[in-house]
Design a protein around this motif. Structure first.
Motif, PDB file in Angstrom:
ATOM      1  N   GLU A 102       0.821  -1.212   0.000  1.00  0.00           N
ATOM      2  CA  GLU A 102       0.000   0.000   0.000  1.00  0.00           C
ATOM      3  C   GLU A 102       0.854   1.262   0.000  1.00  0.00           C
ATOM      4  OE1 GLU A 102      -3.969  -1.778   2.278  1.00  0.00           O
ATOM      5  OE2 GLU A 102      -2.436  -0.697   3.421  1.00  0.00           O
ATOM      6  N   HIS A 103       2.102   1.147   0.443  1.00  0.00           N
ATOM      7  CA  HIS A 103       3.017   2.291   0.433  1.00  0.00           C
ATOM      8  C   HIS A 103       3.976   2.257  -0.750  1.00  0.00           C
ATOM      9  CE1 HIS A 103       1.548   2.856   4.565  1.00  0.00           C
ATOM     10  NE2 HIS A 103       1.978   4.089   4.456  1.00  0.00           N
ATOM     11  N   GLY A 104       3.664   1.409  -1.743  1.00  0.00           N
ATOM     12  CA  GLY A 104       4.436   1.406  -2.979  1.00  0.00           C
ATOM     13  C   GLY A 104       5.784   0.722  -2.886  1.00  0.00           C
ATOM     14  N   ILE A 105       5.932  -0.216  -1.978  1.00  0.00           N
ATOM     15  CA  ILE A 105       7.216  -0.875  -1.735  1.00  0.00           C
ATOM     16  C   ILE A 105       7.127  -2.330  -2.183  1.00  0.00           C
ATOM     17  CG2 ILE A 105       8.825  -1.614   0.078  1.00  0.00           C
ATOM     18  CD1 ILE A 105       7.905   0.954   1.627  1.00  0.00           C
ATOM     19  N   HIS A 106       8.094  -2.761  -2.992  1.00  0.00           N
ATOM     20  CA  HIS A 106       8.155  -4.134  -3.475  1.00  0.00           C
ATOM     21  C   HIS A 106       8.374  -5.092  -2.308  1.00  0.00           C
ATOM     22  CE1 HIS A 106       8.423  -2.496  -7.529  1.00  0.00           C
ATOM     23  NE2 HIS A 106       9.442  -1.746  -7.141  1.00  0.00           N
ATOM     24  N   VAL A 107       7.926  -6.347  -2.475  1.00  0.00           N
ATOM     25  CA  VAL A 107       7.959  -7.316  -1.377  1.00  0.00           C
ATOM     26  C   VAL A 107       8.664  -8.605  -1.811  1.00  0.00           C
ATOM     27  CG1 VAL A 107       6.556  -8.765   0.141  1.00  0.00           C
ATOM     28  CG2 VAL A 107       5.851  -6.400  -0.310  1.00  0.00           C
ATOM     29  N   ILE A 108       9.530  -9.089  -0.945  1.00  0.00           N
ATOM     30  CA  ILE A 108      10.091 -10.438  -1.045  1.00  0.00           C
ATOM     31  C   ILE A 108       9.725 -11.135   0.259  1.00  0.00           C
ATOM     32  CG2 ILE A 108      12.183 -11.824  -1.318  1.00  0.00           C
ATOM     33  CD1 ILE A 108      13.428  -9.343  -2.712  1.00  0.00           C
ATOM     34  N   CYS A 109       8.950 -12.208   0.165  1.00  0.00           N
ATOM     35  CA  CYS A 109       8.333 -12.799   1.368  1.00  0.00           C
ATOM     36  C   CYS A 109       8.669 -14.274   1.477  1.00  0.00           C
ATOM     37  CB  CYS A 109       6.812 -12.614   1.290  1.00  0.00           C
ATOM     38  SG  CYS A 109       5.891 -13.174   2.746  1.00  0.00           S
ATOM     39  N   ASP A 110       8.950 -14.703   2.697  1.00  0.00           N
ATOM     40  CA  ASP A 110       9.151 -16.125   2.928  1.00  0.00           C
ATOM     41  C   ASP A 110       7.824 -16.853   2.698  1.00  0.00           C
ATOM     42  OD1 ASP A 110      11.126 -18.016   3.502  1.00  0.00           O
ATOM     43  OD2 ASP A 110      10.436 -18.241   5.553  1.00  0.00           O
ATOM     44  N   LYS A 111       7.928 -18.139   2.344  1.00  0.00           N
ATOM     45  CA  LYS A 111       6.708 -18.927   2.130  1.00  0.00           C
ATOM     46  C   LYS A 111       6.148 -19.384   3.485  1.00  0.00           C
ATOM     47  CE  LYS A 111       8.707 -22.389   3.737  1.00  0.00           C
ATOM     48  NZ  LYS A 111       8.219 -22.951   5.011  1.00  0.00           N
ATOM     49  N   PRO A 112       4.859 -19.786   3.547  1.00  0.00           N
ATOM     50  CA  PRO A 112       3.832 -19.647   2.522  1.00  0.00           C
ATOM     51  C   PRO A 112       3.417 -18.186   2.372  1.00  0.00           C
ATOM     52  CG  PRO A 112       2.820 -20.403   4.541  1.00  0.00           C
ATOM     53  CD  PRO A 112       4.306 -20.374   4.792  1.00  0.00           C
ATOM     54  N   LEU A 113       2.690 -17.896   1.318  1.00  0.00           N
ATOM     55  CA  LEU A 113       2.311 -16.512   1.041  1.00  0.00           C
ATOM     56  C   LEU A 113       1.634 -15.873   2.245  1.00  0.00           C
ATOM     57  CD1 LEU A 113       2.056 -14.186  -0.991  1.00  0.00           C
ATOM     58  CD2 LEU A 113      -0.024 -15.290  -1.867  1.00  0.00           C
ATOM     59  N   THR A 114       0.610 -16.519   2.777  1.00  0.00           N
ATOM     60  CA  THR A 114      -0.070 -16.065   4.004  1.00  0.00           C
ATOM     61  C   THR A 114      -0.491 -17.320   4.771  1.00  0.00           C
ATOM     62  OG1 THR A 114      -2.300 -16.019   3.032  1.00  0.00           O
ATOM     63  CG2 THR A 114      -0.963 -14.010   2.830  1.00  0.00           C
ATOM     64  N   ASP A 115      -1.343 -17.145   5.772  1.00  0.00           N
ATOM     65  CA  ASP A 115      -1.801 -18.311   6.523  1.00  0.00           C
ATOM     66  C   ASP A 115      -3.192 -18.769   6.119  1.00  0.00           C
ATOM     67  OD1 ASP A 115      -3.080 -16.131   7.593  1.00  0.00           O
ATOM     68  OD2 ASP A 115      -2.759 -16.688   9.692  1.00  0.00           O
ATOM     69  N   ASP A 116      -3.792 -18.179   5.083  1.00  0.00           N
ATOM     70  CA  ASP A 116      -5.058 -18.697   4.575  1.00  0.00           C
ATOM     71  C   ASP A 116      -5.287 -18.215   3.144  1.00  0.00           C
ATOM     72  OD1 ASP A 116      -7.261 -16.418   4.474  1.00  0.00           O
ATOM     73  OD2 ASP A 116      -6.112 -16.084   6.305  1.00  0.00           O
ATOM     74  N   LEU A 121      -5.068 -14.559  -1.724  1.00  0.00           N
ATOM     75  CA  LEU A 121      -5.657 -14.046  -2.957  1.00  0.00           C
ATOM     76  C   LEU A 121      -5.736 -12.523  -2.924  1.00  0.00           C
ATOM     77  CD1 LEU A 121      -6.913 -14.848  -5.656  1.00  0.00           C
ATOM     78  CD2 LEU A 121      -9.136 -14.996  -4.493  1.00  0.00           C
ATOM     79  N   ALA A 122      -6.041 -11.962  -1.756  1.00  0.00           N
ATOM     80  CA  ALA A 122      -6.090 -10.501  -1.627  1.00  0.00           C
ATOM     81  C   ALA A 122      -4.719  -9.888  -1.895  1.00  0.00           C
ATOM     82  CB  ALA A 122      -6.587 -10.115  -0.234  1.00  0.00           C
ATOM     83  N   LEU A 123      -3.644 -10.504  -1.381  1.00  0.00           N
ATOM     84  CA  LEU A 123      -2.293  -9.996  -1.638  1.00  0.00           C
ATOM     85  C   LEU A 123      -1.949 -10.086  -3.116  1.00  0.00           C
ATOM     86  CD1 LEU A 123       0.238 -11.093   1.120  1.00  0.00           C
ATOM     87  CD2 LEU A 123      -0.782  -8.847   0.726  1.00  0.00           C
ATOM     88  N   HIS A 124      -2.323 -11.185  -3.745  1.00  0.00           N
ATOM     89  CA  HIS A 124      -2.068 -11.336  -5.180  1.00  0.00           C
ATOM     90  C   HIS A 124      -2.715 -10.206  -5.968  1.00  0.00           C
ATOM     91  CE1 HIS A 124      -1.730 -13.200  -9.134  1.00  0.00           C
ATOM     92  NE2 HIS A 124      -3.037 -13.068  -9.279  1.00  0.00           N
ATOM     93  N   ARG A 125      -3.958  -9.937  -5.662  1.00  0.00           N
ATOM     94  CA  ARG A 125      -4.683  -8.892  -6.394  1.00  0.00           C
ATOM     95  C   ARG A 125      -4.110  -7.511  -6.099  1.00  0.00           C
ATOM     96  NH1 ARG A 125     -10.621 -11.589  -5.095  1.00  0.00           N
ATOM     97  NH2 ARG A 125     -10.636 -13.025  -6.907  1.00  0.00           N
ATOM     98  N   LEU A 126      -3.695  -7.271  -4.851  1.00  0.00           N
ATOM     99  CA  LEU A 126      -3.124  -5.972  -4.492  1.00  0.00           C
ATOM    100  C   LEU A 126      -1.793  -5.749  -5.211  1.00  0.00           C
ATOM    101  CD1 LEU A 126      -3.174  -3.387  -2.813  1.00  0.00           C
ATOM    102  CD2 LEU A 126      -2.148  -4.677  -0.921  1.00  0.00           C
ATOM    103  N   ALA A 127      -0.920  -6.749  -5.205  1.00  0.00           N
ATOM    104  CA  ALA A 127       0.363  -6.609  -5.898  1.00  0.00           C
ATOM    105  C   ALA A 127       0.155  -6.365  -7.379  1.00  0.00           C
ATOM    106  CB  ALA A 127       1.217  -7.853  -5.674  1.00  0.00           C
ATOM    107  N   GLN A 128      -0.808  -7.073  -7.966  1.00  0.00           N
ATOM    108  CA  GLN A 128      -1.093  -6.886  -9.384  1.00  0.00           C
ATOM    109  C   GLN A 128      -1.619  -5.484  -9.663  1.00  0.00           C
ATOM    110  OE1 GLN A 128      -1.020  -9.492 -12.123  1.00  0.00           O
ATOM    111  NE2 GLN A 128       0.491 -10.167 -10.639  1.00  0.00           N
ATOM    112  N   SER A 129      -2.541  -5.010  -8.838  1.00  0.00           N
ATOM    113  CA  SER A 129      -3.143  -3.697  -9.084  1.00  0.00           C
ATOM    114  C   SER A 129      -2.150  -2.561  -8.891  1.00  0.00           C
ATOM    115  CB  SER A 129      -4.362  -3.494  -8.178  1.00  0.00           C
ATOM    116  OG  SER A 129      -3.970  -3.407  -6.814  1.00  0.00           O
ATOM    117  N   GLU A 130      -1.197  -2.756  -7.960  1.00  0.00           N
ATOM    118  CA  GLU A 130      -0.198  -1.724  -7.692  1.00  0.00           C
ATOM    119  C   GLU A 130       0.988  -1.804  -8.658  1.00  0.00           C
ATOM    120  OE1 GLU A 130      -0.446   0.756  -5.550  1.00  0.00           O
ATOM    121  OE2 GLU A 130      -2.396   0.086  -4.809  1.00  0.00           O
ATOM    122  N   GLY A 131       1.067  -2.872  -9.436  1.00  0.00           N
ATOM    123  CA  GLY A 131       2.175  -3.029 -10.365  1.00  0.00           C
ATOM    124  C   GLY A 131       3.511  -3.233  -9.686  1.00  0.00           C
ATOM    125  N   LEU A 132       3.492  -3.893  -8.515  1.00  0.00           N
ATOM    126  CA  LEU A 132       4.701  -4.067  -7.720  1.00  0.00           C
ATOM    127  C   LEU A 132       5.222  -5.498  -7.794  1.00  0.00           C
ATOM    128  CD1 LEU A 132       3.537  -2.018  -4.615  1.00  0.00           C
ATOM    129  CD2 LEU A 132       5.397  -1.382  -6.175  1.00  0.00           C
TER     130      LEU A 132
END
Length: 390
Positions: A102-116, A121-132
């Protein structure tokens, strides 16, 4: 792999005292000179965060105890971070990743993506919409010989894929691991509030799930699972066996356990085709065994002259010089750096290199966990895997 003229400024969330995997991330991001670690919220405990900040020579005013405060402060700085590495327990992946996106910062995250699944899916859509850029550290796919294995399958060298067998047999949970109060890793990996009940699949199963898909190029169409808790009193699943049906008619199975007494780091994959089969084991990552009808076998070695360009790109030194786990992190971080540098130069997302796992892989991993739990709850019933169109 050349260094950039200006390293990418990166921060870290998590990775305070006792966080073992964080050091692999830090070594990986440093190895090629493509990042500079300049900020961090290493722990919710201000004193612990400060200790880690001092150990890493981070400026005192850029060491935080709250990742939301860090995201706001760094986004407001002219020299603020461009990317963040998230190395916290699973339950914190979503809130931390969301606020930095949300603050325009790219993310490198350990797996799993989230805990549910829903938050993934919300993170996937947010990253896509922000172009990050959002890279997920399924680092095993960044081993050179895994890259060559995937190229062999894609080139048709194995013929029609008939079976995929994967296993991840770990030892760390074989005893009363929860009694070790000093072991931070055990504490959260056996806490259902931090990892969910399917701990063994979140921790180990998502790795073999991604590796099987990456090497074979196939997706899972249906599964039947048996999840169990072997150690009495444990509050999470620590053992799993999953039968699989893949696209194209291939069959397979995963054996995933944290209770394999005496095992080391038993990650192994076999892909069996009509012309040949291959096998790779993480405990000997520099070699790929290829087997043919009639008893002929080949052992391909990392750095060898007969390997593909895909393998060469992820080889750092050459034949006979061991490269392994830490180099796989460096390979992934450098691949992510290519995409972040492209974003820095204003390239559209579709034109950026993405030679690393991303949010789509993470969502599919979470879908796999959910369906495996559902199948097990229903007595091992076969369940179809819906196409998500990610």
């Amino acid at each position: 792999m050349k260094s950039f003229e200006r390293p990418i400024r990166i921060g870290m969330v998590g990775g305070g005292p006792g966080a073992n995997i964080a050091e692999a991330h830090r070594i990986g991001l440093r190895m090629d000179g493509r990042y500079e670690l300049v900020a961090g919220a290493f722990s919710r405990d201000p004193d612990k965060s400060a200790i880690t900040g001092r150990e890493l020579s981070i400026a005192r005013d850029r060491v935080y105890a709250d990742f939301e405060v860090m995201a706001r402060a760094e986004a407001a700085r002219e020299d603020g971070i461009e990317a963040v590495a998230i190395v916290t327990p699973n339950a914190n992946h979503y809130p931390a990743a969301r606020v930095f996106l949300e603050h325009g910062i790219h993310v490198i995250c350990d797996k799993p993506l989230t805990d549910d699944f829903d938050t993934g899916l919300a993170l996937h859509r947010l990253a896509q919409s922000e172009g990050l850029v959002f890279a997920l550290t399924h680092n095993y796919a960044s081993h050179s010989m895994i890259r060559h294995a995937a190229r062999m399958v894609a080139n048709g060298d194995l013929g029609t894929i008939r079976s995929i067998q994967g296993e991840f047999a770990a030892n760390w949970g074989a005893g009363d691991a929860e009694q070790d109060a000093q072991n931070k890793q055990v504490a959260w990996r056996t806490d259902p509030d931090q990892v969910g009940r399917a701990s063994v699949l979140s921790d180990l199963g998502t790795h073999i799930h991604h590796l099987a898909r990456f090497v074979s190029g196939l997706e899972i169409e249906a599964l039947a699972a048996d999840l169990s808790t072997v150690v009495p009193g444990r509050r999470v699943y620590d053992h799993a066996q999953v039968m699989l049906r893949f696209t194209g008619g291939a069959r397979g199975s995963f054996w995933v356990t944290m209770v394999a007494t005496g095992a080391e780091h038993g990650l192994r994959i076999r892909v069996i085709g009509s012309k040949a089969s291959l096998e790779w084991c993480h405990e000997d990552p520099h070699h790929l065994r290829v087997s043919y009808p009639g008893g002929r076998h080949e052992i391909l070695a990392q750095g060898g002259s007969v390997l593909s360009d895909d393998a060469e790109r992820f080889t750092r030194i050459g034949l006979g010089h061991p490269e392994a786990f830490l180099a796989s992190f460096a390979n992934l971080y450098s691949a992510a750096a290519e995409a972040i540098a492209a974003a820095r130069d204003g390239q559209p997302m579709a034109d950026r290199p993405a030679d690393f796992p991303g949010t789509a892989d993470g969502v599919l991993g979470l879908q796999f966990i959910d369906l495996a739990c559902r199948s097990s709850d229903e007595g091992g019933r076969w369940i179809d895997v819906a196409r998500l169109g990610l």
